[in-house]
Write a protein that holds these residues in place. Structure first.
Motif, mmCIF file in Angstrom:
data_model
loop_
_atom_site.group_PDB
_atom_site.id
_atom_site.type_symbol
_atom_site.label_atom_id
_atom_site.label_comp_id
_atom_site.label_asym_id
_atom_site.label_seq_id
_atom_site.Cartn_x
_atom_site.Cartn_y
_atom_site.Cartn_z
ATOM 1 N N GLU A 41 1.654 -6.929 -1.485
ATOM 2 C CA GLU A 41 1.468 -7.053 -2.934
ATOM 3 C C GLU A 41 0.530 -8.216 -3.250
ATOM 4 N N GLU A 42 0.688 -9.326 -2.536
ATOM 5 C CA GLU A 42 -0.168 -10.487 -2.754
ATOM 6 C C GLU A 42 -1.618 -10.168 -2.407
ATOM 7 N N ARG A 43 -1.840 -9.451 -1.296
ATOM 8 C CA ARG A 43 -3.204 -9.073 -0.909
ATOM 9 C C ARG A 43 -3.835 -8.159 -1.957
ATOM 10 N N GLN A 44 -3.035 -7.334 -2.593
ATOM 11 C CA GLN A 44 -3.553 -6.419 -3.610
ATOM 12 C C GLN A 44 -3.926 -7.146 -4.900
ATOM 13 N N ASN A 45 -3.520 -8.391 -5.029
ATOM 14 C CA ASN A 45 -3.810 -9.168 -6.233
ATOM 15 C C ASN A 45 -4.880 -10.229 -6.003
ATOM 16 N N GLN A 46 -5.565 -10.154 -4.865
ATOM 17 C CA GLN A 46 -6.604 -11.130 -4.555
ATOM 18 C C GLN A 46 -7.964 -10.447 -4.554
ATOM 19 N N VAL A 67 -13.701 -7.656 -13.833
ATOM 20 C CA VAL A 67 -12.944 -7.117 -12.695
ATOM 21 C C VAL A 67 -11.469 -6.951 -13.063
ATOM 22 N N ASP A 68 -10.904 -7.925 -13.764
ATOM 23 C CA ASP A 68 -9.512 -7.798 -14.222
ATOM 24 C C ASP A 68 -9.341 -6.550 -15.091
ATOM 25 N N SER A 69 -10.302 -6.329 -15.980
ATOM 26 C CA SER A 69 -10.259 -5.160 -16.851
ATOM 27 C C SER A 69 -10.362 -3.867 -16.037
ATOM 28 N N PHE A 70 -11.231 -3.849 -15.046
ATOM 29 C CA PHE A 70 -11.419 -2.666 -14.208
ATOM 30 C C PHE A 70 -10.137 -2.308 -13.457
ATOM 31 N N PHE A 71 -9.449 -3.327 -12.907
ATOM 32 C CA PHE A 71 -8.234 -3.080 -12.128
ATOM 33 C C PHE A 71 -6.968 -3.095 -12.982
ATOM 34 N N GLY A 72 -7.080 -3.477 -14.231
ATOM 35 C CA GLY A 72 -5.941 -3.438 -15.137
ATOM 36 C C GLY A 72 -4.902 -4.512 -14.884
ATOM 37 N N LYS A 73 -5.319 -5.612 -14.268
ATOM 38 C CA LYS A 73 -4.396 -6.726 -14.035
ATOM 39 C C LYS A 73 -5.195 -7.978 -13.721
ATOM 40 N N GLU A 74 -4.530 -9.131 -13.885
ATOM 41 C CA GLU A 74 -5.175 -10.399 -13.561
ATOM 42 C C GLU A 74 -5.082 -10.630 -12.059
ATOM 43 N N LEU A 75 -6.219 -10.964 -11.467
ATOM 44 C CA LEU A 75 -6.301 -11.191 -10.028
ATOM 45 C C LEU A 75 -6.562 -12.662 -9.739
#
Length: 115
Positions: A41-46, A67-75
């Protein structure tokens, strides 16, 4: 998702352990698998952002917002300078790569000319 199935398996094993007086080795395997899920999960958020030159804070903010908008979450971001890139940007989030570099564009043109 496969991750949801893994999590359900971990929870199921833990539930069996608690209700049937399981062995310590079983609990260790549950903890290990749970840690593996957390690491995934951590790797998916980096996000790793590679550019030819150091970006200003303003450009970094634009990149992170896009990029945050593209993936729909804050990275969480790592910005890397690679002088071999010449121009453009590459963004890697887990196993997905967005390559908007000049190298990639030139390679694409070269492949099209060969066909």
């Amino acid at each position: 998702m496969a991750q949801d199935k893994k999590l359900k398996s971990v929870v199921s094993t833990l539930q069996k352990f608690l209700t049937h007086g399981g062995q310590v080795d079983e609990l260790r395997s549950v903890v290990t698998e749970f840690n593996n899920l957390l690491e995934e999960e951590e790797r998916q958020n980096q996000a790793k952002v590679v550019t030819a030159y150091e970006l200003s804070d303003g450009y970094k903010k634009q990149v992170t917002s896009t990029v945050d908008s593209f993936f729909g979450k804050e990275l969480e971001y790592e910005f890397v300078v690679d002088k071999a890139l010449i121009a453009g940007i590459k963004v890697q989030v887990y196993d997905e790569i967005i390559d908007l570099s000049l190298d990639s564009a030139l390679n694409s043109i070269n492949q099209q000319l060969k066909h």
